[in-house]
Design a protein around this motif. Structure first.
Motif, PDB file in Angstrom:
ATOM      1  N   HIS A  95      67.326  30.655  48.014  1.00 12.55           N
ATOM      2  CA  HIS A  95      65.834  31.306  47.718  1.00 12.55           C
ATOM      3  C   HIS A  95      66.040  31.525  46.066  1.00 12.55           C
ATOM      4  N   VAL A  96      65.437  30.393  45.257  1.00 13.44           N
ATOM      5  CA  VAL A  96      65.817  30.346  43.812  1.00 13.44           C
ATOM      6  C   VAL A  96      65.420  31.517  43.020  1.00 13.44           C
ATOM      7  N   PRO A  97      63.982  32.111  43.229  1.00 10.89           N
ATOM      8  CA  PRO A  97      63.548  33.219  42.456  1.00 10.89           C
ATOM      9  C   PRO A  97      64.455  34.318  42.876  1.00 10.89           C
ATOM     10  N   LEU A  98      64.949  34.640  44.009  1.00 14.98           N
ATOM     11  CA  LEU A  98      65.809  35.877  44.547  1.00 14.98           C
ATOM     12  C   LEU A  98      67.021  35.810  43.834  1.00 14.98           C
ATOM     13  N   MET A  99      67.631  34.579  43.680  1.00 13.86           N
ATOM     14  CA  MET A  99      68.959  34.484  43.082  1.00 13.86           C
ATOM     15  C   MET A  99      68.879  34.901  41.727  1.00 13.86           C
ATOM     16  N   GLU A 100      67.755  34.250  40.958  1.00  8.93           N
ATOM     17  CA  GLU A 100      67.523  34.569  39.528  1.00  8.93           C
ATOM     18  C   GLU A 100      67.815  36.094  39.157  1.00  8.93           C
ATOM     19  N   ASP A 101      67.301  37.093  40.389  1.00  5.76           N
ATOM     20  CA  ASP A 101      67.534  38.272  40.058  1.00  5.76           C
ATOM     21  C   ASP A 101      68.543  39.093  40.581  1.00  5.76           C
ATOM     22  N   ASN A 102      69.186  38.351  41.348  1.00  2.57           N
ATOM     23  CA  ASN A 102      70.628  38.734  41.990  1.00  2.57           C
ATOM     24  C   ASN A 102      71.731  37.702  41.802  1.00  2.57           C
ATOM     25  N   PRO A 103      72.023  37.413  40.485  1.00  5.33           N
ATOM     26  CA  PRO A 103      73.221  36.471  40.219  1.00  5.33           C
ATOM     27  C   PRO A 103      74.550  36.793  40.900  1.00  5.33           C
ATOM     28  N   VAL A 145      89.233  30.346  36.959  1.00  2.00           N
ATOM     29  CA  VAL A 145      88.071  30.348  37.021  1.00  2.00           C
ATOM     30  C   VAL A 145      87.609  31.300  38.229  1.00  2.00           C
ATOM     31  N   ILE A 146      88.396  31.546  39.329  1.00  2.49           N
ATOM     32  CA  ILE A 146      88.000  32.335  40.142  1.00  2.49           C
ATOM     33  C   ILE A 146      87.938  33.828  39.641  1.00  2.49           C
ATOM     34  N   ALA A 147      88.947  34.211  38.968  1.00  3.09           N
ATOM     35  CA  ALA A 147      89.214  35.433  38.403  1.00  3.09           C
ATOM     36  C   ALA A 147      88.120  35.677  37.594  1.00  3.09           C
ATOM     37  N   LYS A 148      87.742  34.713  36.597  1.00  5.10           N
ATOM     38  CA  LYS A 148      86.441  35.130  35.984  1.00  5.10           C
ATOM     39  C   LYS A 148      85.050  35.090  36.493  1.00  5.10           C
ATOM     40  N   LEU A 149      84.947  34.593  37.702  1.00  7.58           N
ATOM     41  CA  LEU A 149      83.864  34.794  38.376  1.00  7.58           C
ATOM     42  C   LEU A 149      83.623  36.022  39.154  1.00  7.58           C
ATOM     43  N   LYS A 150      84.646  36.366  39.677  1.00  5.61           N
ATOM     44  CA  LYS A 150      84.697  37.589  40.230  1.00  5.61           C
ATOM     45  C   LYS A 150      84.485  38.858  39.265  1.00  5.61           C
ATOM     46  N   GLN A 151      84.945  38.652  38.136  1.00  9.47           N
ATOM     47  CA  GLN A 151      84.524  39.639  37.019  1.00  9.47           C
ATOM     48  C   GLN A 151      82.853  39.657  36.727  1.00  9.47           C
ATOM     49  N   LEU A 152      82.367  38.511  36.652  1.00 13.18           N
ATOM     50  CA  LEU A 152      81.030  38.203  36.469  1.00 13.18           C
ATOM     51  C   LEU A 152      80.174  38.884  37.742  1.00 13.18           C
ATOM     52  N   ARG A 153      80.725  38.661  38.773  1.00 10.57           N
ATOM     53  CA  ARG A 153      79.906  38.902  40.017  1.00 10.57           C
ATOM     54  C   ARG A 153      79.900  40.752  39.874  1.00 10.57           C
ATOM     55  N   ASP A 154      80.930  41.106  39.683  1.00 18.35           N
ATOM     56  CA  ASP A 154      80.906  42.591  39.524  1.00 18.35           C
ATOM     57  C   ASP A 154      80.101  43.092  38.408  1.00 18.35           C
ATOM     58  N   GLU A 155      80.123  42.691  37.336  1.00 25.83           N
ATOM     59  CA  GLU A 155      79.289  43.080  36.225  1.00 25.83           C
ATOM     60  C   GLU A 155      77.964  42.978  36.566  1.00 25.83           C
ATOM     61  N   GLN A 177      75.745  40.683  35.002  1.00 22.35           N
ATOM     62  CA  GLN A 177      74.838  40.233  34.072  1.00 22.35           C
ATOM     63  C   GLN A 177      74.761  39.124  33.850  1.00 22.35           C
ATOM     64  N   LYS A 178      73.173  38.596  33.834  1.00 21.71           N
ATOM     65  CA  LYS A 178      72.949  37.312  33.870  1.00 21.71           C
ATOM     66  C   LYS A 178      73.120  36.776  32.443  1.00 21.71           C
ATOM     67  N   GLU A 179      73.172  37.122  31.496  1.00 22.70           N
ATOM     68  CA  GLU A 179      73.230  36.371  30.260  1.00 22.70           C
ATOM     69  C   GLU A 179      74.726  35.923  30.108  1.00 22.70           C
ATOM     70  N   SER A 180      75.655  36.812  30.594  1.00 24.93           N
ATOM     71  CA  SER A 180      77.104  36.436  30.542  1.00 24.93           C
ATOM     72  C   SER A 180      77.389  35.209  31.753  1.00 24.93           C
ATOM     73  N   ILE A 181      76.746  35.564  32.792  1.00 21.43           N
ATOM     74  CA  ILE A 181      76.929  34.786  33.963  1.00 21.43           C
ATOM     75  C   ILE A 181      76.404  33.168  33.452  1.00 21.43           C
ATOM     76  N   VAL A 182      75.344  32.874  32.809  1.00 22.11           N
ATOM     77  CA  VAL A 182      74.729  31.769  32.525  1.00 22.11           C
ATOM     78  C   VAL A 182      75.764  31.150  31.359  1.00 22.11           C
ATOM     79  N   ASN A 183      76.196  31.982  30.453  1.00 22.47           N
ATOM     80  CA  ASN A 183      77.039  31.624  29.300  1.00 22.47           C
ATOM     81  C   ASN A 183      78.273  30.693  30.022  1.00 22.47           C
TER      82      ASN A 183
END
Length: 613
Positions: A374-382, A584-594, A596-602
């Motif tokens: 679900h696109v809108p839901l994932m925008e709020d839960n990246p 890449v996996i390590a960075k994704l795990k960090q972004l998951r825990d944080e 923060q949408k802006e950091s994830i999009v960057n």
């Protein structure tokens, strides 16, 4: 014995017709007692025995003559001809062999003219068929009068054998006015007494002229375009449109009585030419193997499991984290198959759990359908989108490598192309990891990109249906919003075919024709419900977060080649933006825990330069 009335009629018939045959032969009613009367009695006795025994043995008295067809006509002719040949042989033999008193009473047959059995057979055939088919005609006349007086005024689209069968059966309740057919050679002709009133293009004028209340489509080669044309043409009359389900299969199997009439649904409006899949090739690779399906309780996963059962796998592992959906699909499939089904409640986000499950059950093949969609839901839960769609897929891929899984298929989406949403970006990165794993470990791991799935759980169709049930309004994001659509069975078949074609890191897409406007979809649903556009409002609420007006199936740099199946395309020039996955996996795990949408999009922009977020 069934048809006792016919049995007694046949006795009277067989007693009378030999006499009439002899009278016609001699052209007189005055028969010499010794010369003709006794031979006639012997012949009549033989005829009664031969015919009645033959009728009983061949099942003549177990047939339902009120619905007799050409099959009954031909089989009756054959039986009567065979009986006639037996009687002719007996009469002929009496002249050569039955000449002594020891052959009494056949010795008298030598006086019977040889033409009598021929005349008798013709009279018997005419009387036999006349009585039986007059009953059929009487039944049809009665049904026609009853339907004409109170039945629904019905129009049939098509004039093939299915349409004829439908007409015969609906005559009991409906007043069938006639047929529409695009074959100009049939124009003005009648079928079963009903006229072909014109072509499909003339449907609106025919409906208006005859005040038609119901239309039944009986076309074996029905396409969504034709269905759309019919529904649109009769929309203003608010009449019911139905279709013969799976008409092309009925024609292929020649099983015309086994048809089902149902209401038109939105899938019928999408229906394309039937895609011919090489299921023998798929079965060759599935048969005898253990198959694991993630997301087995979802729309695609459950349909995929259903189709897998017909391919004779040794086991099917139904994996999902929702216990209710897995419970339901397990119970449903248990009733349909003897294949061993193993329900497993587990979450792909836990890598050790995935390894344990794969090593315990040793699947040869994995279909990965589980995902947040679900696109809108994932925008709020990246963070959740990363955890499930990327890291969960990576966990499963690594477990497959460790457990020597031979084949793996990831279900992706057209939203992964030039993604404008978190969900689309996560599915694109999941594609990267499939490609990377396939190339690094030389495995037949592939991806399949879908458009939107009609009537899948939480789809726009279900939303519209609920809004119509509640009396409206229907909410559409934008008048120009359009999407590619496919049905759930099409999606499952594409997965299976891609599985059979796929090599290391391939991506496959289905040629889904032209995209469909969401506004048109809403209008068509109203028409299918017999509701005018002036009765329920359609409101435009604006594009939601992460949505695009138009979707694409492939990137500009990706080249699409046809496969051995014209409707399945193979995507070339797909490469992973990384050579090693660990960082890449390590960075994704960090972004998951944080989270923060802006950091994830960057970070997504580093991996997917074409991203439009």
């Amino acid at each position: 014995m069934r048809n006792r009335h016919f049995f007694f009629f046949d006795i009277l018939l067989l007693l009378a017709t030999p006499f009439l045959a002899l009278v016609l032969r001699l052209e007189t009613f005055h028969l010499h007692e010794t010369l003709f009367f006794v031979p006639l009695m012997v012949y009549t006795l033989c005829a009664v025995i031969v015919y009645l025994c033959s009728f009983y043995i061949t099942g003549v008295y177990s047939r339902y003559w009120a619905e007799a067809s050409i099959h009954e006509f031909l089989s009756s002719c054959i039986v009567i001809v065979m009986c006639s040949l037996v009687l002719i042989a007996i009469t002929f033999a009496s002249r050569i062999y039955f000449t002594q008193s020891t052959m009494y009473p056949f010795v008298y047959l030598k006086n019977l003219p040889l033409s009598v059995p021929f005349i008798h057979s013709i009279l018997t055939l005419l009387a036999f068929l006349s009585v039986r088919f007059s009953l059929r005609s009487a039944q049809h006349v009665h049904a026609y009068k009853a339907a004409s007086n109170g039945g629904r005024k019905t129009l049939l689209i098509g004039s093939c054998n299915i349409a004829r069968t439908v007409m015969k059966n609906t005559l009991k309740t409906n007043h069938v006015y006639g047929f529409l057919d695009d074959n100009p050679k049939k124009r003005g002709m009648k079928i079963e007494g009903k006229p072909i009133l014109g072509s499909i293009d003339s449907i609106a004028s025919v409906v208006e002229k005859y005040h038609i209340e119901e239309v039944i489509i009986c076309l074996p080669d029905l396409t969504g375009m034709v269905t759309q044309k019919i529904v649109t043409a009769v929309k203003k009359y608010k009449i019911e449109v139905k279709v013969v389900a799976n008409a092309y299969k009925i024609v292929a199997s020649n099983d015309f009585p086994a048809y089902e009439i149902r209401k038109i649904n939105v899938e019928d409006l999408l229906q394309r030419e039937a895609i011919v899949f090489d299921m023998a090739k798929v079965q060759e690779q599935i048969q005898g193997n253990t198959v694991l399906v993630t997301g087995a309780g979802g729309s695609i996963g459950s349909e995929l499991c259903q189709q897998l059962l017909s391919l004779n796998p040794q086991k099917v592992i139904l994996l999902g984290h929702g216990e209710n959906s897995i419970f339901k699909i397990h119970k449903k499939l248990q009733k349909q198959t003897s294949v061993e089904l193993i329900p497993v409640i587990a979450d792909i986000r836990f890598p050790h759990k995935m390894v344990n499950i794969l090593q315990q059950y040793s699947p040869n093949i994995v279909f990965h359908t589980a995902a947040h969609k679900h696109v809108p839901l994932m925008e709020d839960n990246p963070g959740e989108a990363i955890d499930n769609n990327i890291l969960g897929s990576y966990n499963l891929l690594q477990a497959c490598v460790q457990s020597d899984v031979e084949k793996f298929v990831l279900i992706s989406t057209d939203k992964a192309v030039n993604p404008k949403s978190i969900m689309g970006a996560t599915k694109r990165i999941a594609e990267f990891f499939v490609h990377w794993t396939a190339r690094k470990y030389d495995r037949a791991y592939v991806c399949v990109r879908f458009g939107n799935i009609l009537n899948s759980r939480g789809s726009v169709i279900q939303t519209f249906e609920q809004q119509i049930t509640e009396g409206g309004p229907i909410t559409v994001t934008h008048p120009d919003m359009e999407r590619y659509f496919m049905t759930i069975p099409e999606a499952a078949q594409l997965v299976l075919q891609a599985f059979s074609l796929g090599k290391s890191g391939d991506i496959f897409i289905l040629d889904m024709g032209n995209p469909i406007k969401i506004l048109d979809l809403a209008k068509n649903l109203l028409a299918l419900h017999g509701i005018g556009e002036d009765e329920i409002a359609i409101n435009f609420v604006g594009i939601r977060k992460g949505e695009k007006l138009y979707e694409q199936l492939n990137y500009e740099k990706e080249l699409c080649d046809k496969t051995t199946y014209p409707k399945i395309l193979h995507v070339n020039n797909t490469t992973s933006p990384f050579t090693e996955a660990e960082e890449v996996i390590a960075k994704l795990k960090q972004l998951r825990d944080e989270n923060q949408k802006e950091s994830i999009v960057n970070f997504f922009r580093e991996l997917i330069p074409e991203i439009e977020i």
